[in-house]
Motif scaffolding. Structure first.
Motif, mmCIF file in Angstrom:
data_model
loop_
_atom_site.group_PDB
_atom_site.id
_atom_site.type_symbol
_atom_site.label_atom_id
_atom_site.label_comp_id
_atom_site.label_asym_id
_atom_site.label_seq_id
_atom_site.Cartn_x
_atom_site.Cartn_y
_atom_site.Cartn_z
ATOM 1 N N ALA A 33 0.833 -1.208 0.000
ATOM 2 C CA ALA A 33 0.000 0.000 0.000
ATOM 3 C C ALA A 33 0.865 1.254 0.000
ATOM 4 O O ALA A 33 0.533 2.249 -0.659
ATOM 5 N N LEU A 34 1.969 1.209 0.715
ATOM 6 C CA LEU A 34 2.889 2.357 0.729
ATOM 7 C C LEU A 34 3.452 2.603 -0.667
ATOM 8 O O LEU A 34 3.476 3.745 -1.143
ATOM 9 N N ALA A 35 3.893 1.547 -1.309
ATOM 10 C CA ALA A 35 4.426 1.700 -2.673
ATOM 11 C C ALA A 35 3.368 2.281 -3.600
ATOM 12 O O ALA A 35 3.656 3.173 -4.414
ATOM 13 N N TRP A 36 2.132 1.805 -3.487
ATOM 14 C CA TRP A 36 1.049 2.330 -4.315
ATOM 15 C C TRP A 36 0.815 3.812 -4.009
ATOM 16 O O TRP A 36 0.664 4.619 -4.927
ATOM 17 N N ASP A 57 2.166 8.038 -6.733
ATOM 18 C CA ASP A 57 1.473 9.226 -7.224
ATOM 19 C C ASP A 57 1.909 10.425 -6.373
ATOM 20 O O ASP A 57 1.731 10.408 -5.144
ATOM 21 N N ASP A 58 2.484 11.450 -6.989
ATOM 22 C CA ASP A 58 3.014 12.590 -6.240
ATOM 23 C C ASP A 58 1.957 13.288 -5.387
ATOM 24 O O ASP A 58 2.223 13.642 -4.239
ATOM 25 N N ARG A 59 0.773 13.482 -5.924
ATOM 26 C CA ARG A 59 -0.280 14.163 -5.149
ATOM 27 C C ARG A 59 -0.691 13.352 -3.932
ATOM 28 O O ARG A 59 -0.873 13.877 -2.844
ATOM 29 N N ALA A 98 1.180 11.070 -2.443
ATOM 30 C CA ALA A 98 2.328 11.059 -1.526
ATOM 31 C C ALA A 98 2.395 12.352 -0.719
ATOM 32 O O ALA A 98 2.618 12.318 0.502
ATOM 33 N N ASP A 99 2.189 13.476 -1.384
ATOM 34 C CA ASP A 99 2.194 14.763 -0.672
ATOM 35 C C ASP A 99 1.079 14.821 0.364
ATOM 36 O O ASP A 99 1.270 15.315 1.476
ATOM 37 N N ARG A 100 -0.079 14.304 0.014
ATOM 38 C CA ARG A 100 -1.214 14.283 0.945
ATOM 39 C C ARG A 100 -0.907 13.394 2.144
ATOM 40 O O ARG A 100 -1.211 13.727 3.286
ATOM 41 N N LEU A 101 -0.284 12.239 1.901
ATOM 42 C CA LEU A 101 0.113 11.342 2.988
ATOM 43 C C LEU A 101 1.026 12.067 3.969
ATOM 44 O O LEU A 101 0.799 12.040 5.181
ATOM 45 N N LEU A 102 2.048 12.729 3.447
ATOM 46 C CA LEU A 102 2.993 13.429 4.316
ATOM 47 C C LEU A 102 2.309 14.563 5.067
ATOM 48 O O LEU A 102 2.548 14.744 6.264
ATOM 49 N N ALA A 103 1.462 15.290 4.390
ATOM 50 C CA ALA A 103 0.788 16.421 5.034
ATOM 51 C C ALA A 103 -0.166 15.963 6.139
ATOM 52 O O ALA A 103 -0.208 16.574 7.215
ATOM 53 N N LEU A 104 -0.909 14.912 5.887
ATOM 54 C CA LEU A 104 -1.918 14.484 6.856
ATOM 55 C C LEU A 104 -1.359 13.654 8.006
ATOM 56 O O LEU A 104 -1.938 13.638 9.093
ATOM 57 N N THR A 105 -0.247 12.966 7.776
ATOM 58 C CA THR A 105 0.326 12.152 8.855
ATOM 59 C C THR A 105 1.370 12.911 9.662
ATOM 60 O O THR A 105 1.733 12.471 10.749
#
Length: 96
Positions: free
Chosen positions: A24-27, A31-33, A35-42
């Motif tokens: 799931a992490l690789a998936w 996608d840059d958007r 990935a950016d959302r993951l970093l921002a929200l976590t």
């Protein structure tokens, strides 16, 4: 792509849960958007994510990120050939 789970049960050490989380992490990072959302929200940054890739809490947080946005949860499950329920179960295993 999905890990084989004998008798439909997860490894008692959470190994299959971790494998699903890594897929799931690789998936997510493909996608840059997303990935950016993951970093921002976590609240993680790239270094913390790399350092925590083997940490069940970090992997659980990733699956929580997916669980909180159903379209991504469903798309990820389809992409890694599992069910959304399997990702939720993996999150619960990793969060114990």
């Amino acid at each position: 792509m999905r890990p084989e789970v004998p008798n439909g049960k997860q490894d008692s050490r959470g190994g299959d849960a971790a494998t699903l989380a890594l897929l799931a992490l690789a998936w997510t990072l493909a996608d840059d958007r997303r990935a950016d959302r993951l970093l921002a929200l976590t609240g993680l940054d790239g270094a913390a994510l790399r350092a925590g890739v083997g940490d069940p809490a970090v992997l659980g947080a990733l699956l929580g990120f997916l669980a909180d946005h159903e379209p991504n949860l469903i798309a990820c499950a389809e992409a890694i050939d599992c069910t959304p329920e399997a990702l939720i179960a993996a999150r619960e295993t990793l969060s114990q």
